[in-house]
Write a protein that holds these residues in place. Structure first.
Motif, PDB file in Angstrom:
ATOM      1  N   SER A  33       0.819  -1.214   0.000  1.00 48.41           N
ATOM      2  CA  SER A  33       0.000   0.000   0.000  1.00 48.41           C
ATOM      3  C   SER A  33       0.854   1.267   0.000  1.00 48.41           C
ATOM      4  O   SER A  33       0.334   2.366  -0.109  1.00 48.41           O
ATOM      5  CB  SER A  33      -0.939   0.004   1.210  1.00 48.41           C
ATOM      6  N   GLY A  34       2.162   1.094   0.114  1.00 47.15           N
ATOM      7  CA  GLY A  34       3.070   2.233   0.092  1.00 47.15           C
ATOM      8  C   GLY A  34       4.461   1.778  -0.293  1.00 47.15           C
ATOM      9  O   GLY A  34       4.775   0.593  -0.227  1.00 47.15           O
ATOM     10  N   ALA A  35       5.277   2.717  -0.707  1.00 48.39           N
ATOM     11  CA  ALA A  35       6.652   2.398  -1.082  1.00 48.39           C
ATOM     12  C   ALA A  35       7.539   2.365   0.160  1.00 48.39           C
ATOM     13  O   ALA A  35       7.353   3.154   1.074  1.00 48.39           O
ATOM     14  CB  ALA A  35       7.172   3.432  -2.080  1.00 48.39           C
ATOM     15  N   PRO A  36       8.506   1.472   0.164  1.00 49.77           N
ATOM     16  CA  PRO A  36       9.428   1.419   1.304  1.00 49.77           C
ATOM     17  C   PRO A  36      10.440   2.560   1.228  1.00 49.77           C
ATOM     18  O   PRO A  36      10.541   3.257   0.227  1.00 49.77           O
ATOM     19  CB  PRO A  36      10.126   0.069   1.094  1.00 49.77           C
ATOM     20  N   SER A  37      11.207   2.695   2.276  1.00 48.48           N
ATOM     21  CA  SER A  37      12.344   3.621   2.257  1.00 48.48           C
ATOM     22  C   SER A  37      13.402   3.029   1.345  1.00 48.48           C
ATOM     23  O   SER A  37      13.407   1.818   1.065  1.00 48.48           O
ATOM     24  CB  SER A  37      12.915   3.786   3.665  1.00 48.48           C
ATOM     25  N   TRP A  38      14.324   3.861   0.898  1.00 45.49           N
ATOM     26  CA  TRP A  38      15.441   3.372   0.082  1.00 45.49           C
ATOM     27  C   TRP A  38      16.208   2.282   0.840  1.00 45.49           C
ATOM     28  O   TRP A  38      16.547   1.247   0.282  1.00 45.49           O
ATOM     29  CB  TRP A  38      16.383   4.516  -0.300  1.00 45.49           C
TER      30      TRP A  38
END
Length: 166
Positions: A33-38
């Motif tokens: 549902s969302g992008a992770p951190s780098w």
């Protein structure tokens, strides 16, 4: 429209993340549902076989591999993640990325590429079939979106004809 397939750089993350978020919005690219951190994304993917389709400074799409297991016997098996920016779909970007990651994966000793595609994502299944993947099964109602909708995933794999054939 010309583009190059190149190694992904750390500095590409903002554009890679943006394309990933476009995929999330489709509702059929991933269950995330969302992008992770780098940092989290970087830890979860192999250092080798991270590619982008680049036109000048514009990232058009990306592909990366992640391990399917931490057991040494599965070192040659990796899961494919591939995303193409909405405005670049249908222009050969996905095919070029997938063909290049197949070649690089074999050069890295990977004998099996695997993916789990949400059943409604017909374009992704067609792309993978075009590049030599085959359907190996379906997991019914394996996961649900944040809105509560259950989805099946189609399991696909590509076995190398040059690595792991002995």
């Amino acid at each position: 429209m010309l583009f190059k397939i190149e190694a992904m750089r750390d500095s590409d993350w903002d554009q890679v993340k943006s394309i990933y978020l476009e995929g999330i919005k489709t509702g059929i690219a991933t269950f995330q549902s969302g992008a992770p951190s780098w940092e989290d994304w970087n830890k979860g993917h192999l250092q080798a076989c991270r590619l982008v389709a680049r036109r000048e400074n514009d990232i058009m799409g990306w592909v990366a591999l992640s391990p399917t297991s931490n057991r040494s016997c599965y070192t040659g098996v990796a899961e494919v993640s591939i995303y193409v920016g909405e405005r670049y779909k249908g222009q050969g970007v996905g095919t070029a990325l997938l063909q290049n990651v197949i070649q690089q994966s074999e050069e890295s000793g990977i004998w099996t590429l695997y993916c789990a595609i949400i059943r409604e994502n017909a374009a992704s299944m067609a792309l993978h079939k075009k590049c030599g993947f085959r359907e190996i099964g379906i997991r019914e109602k394996i996961a649900k979106m944040s809105d509560g909708t259950w989805h099946d995933v189609v399991l696909m794999e590509r076995r190398s004809k040059v690595v792991g054939v002995d």
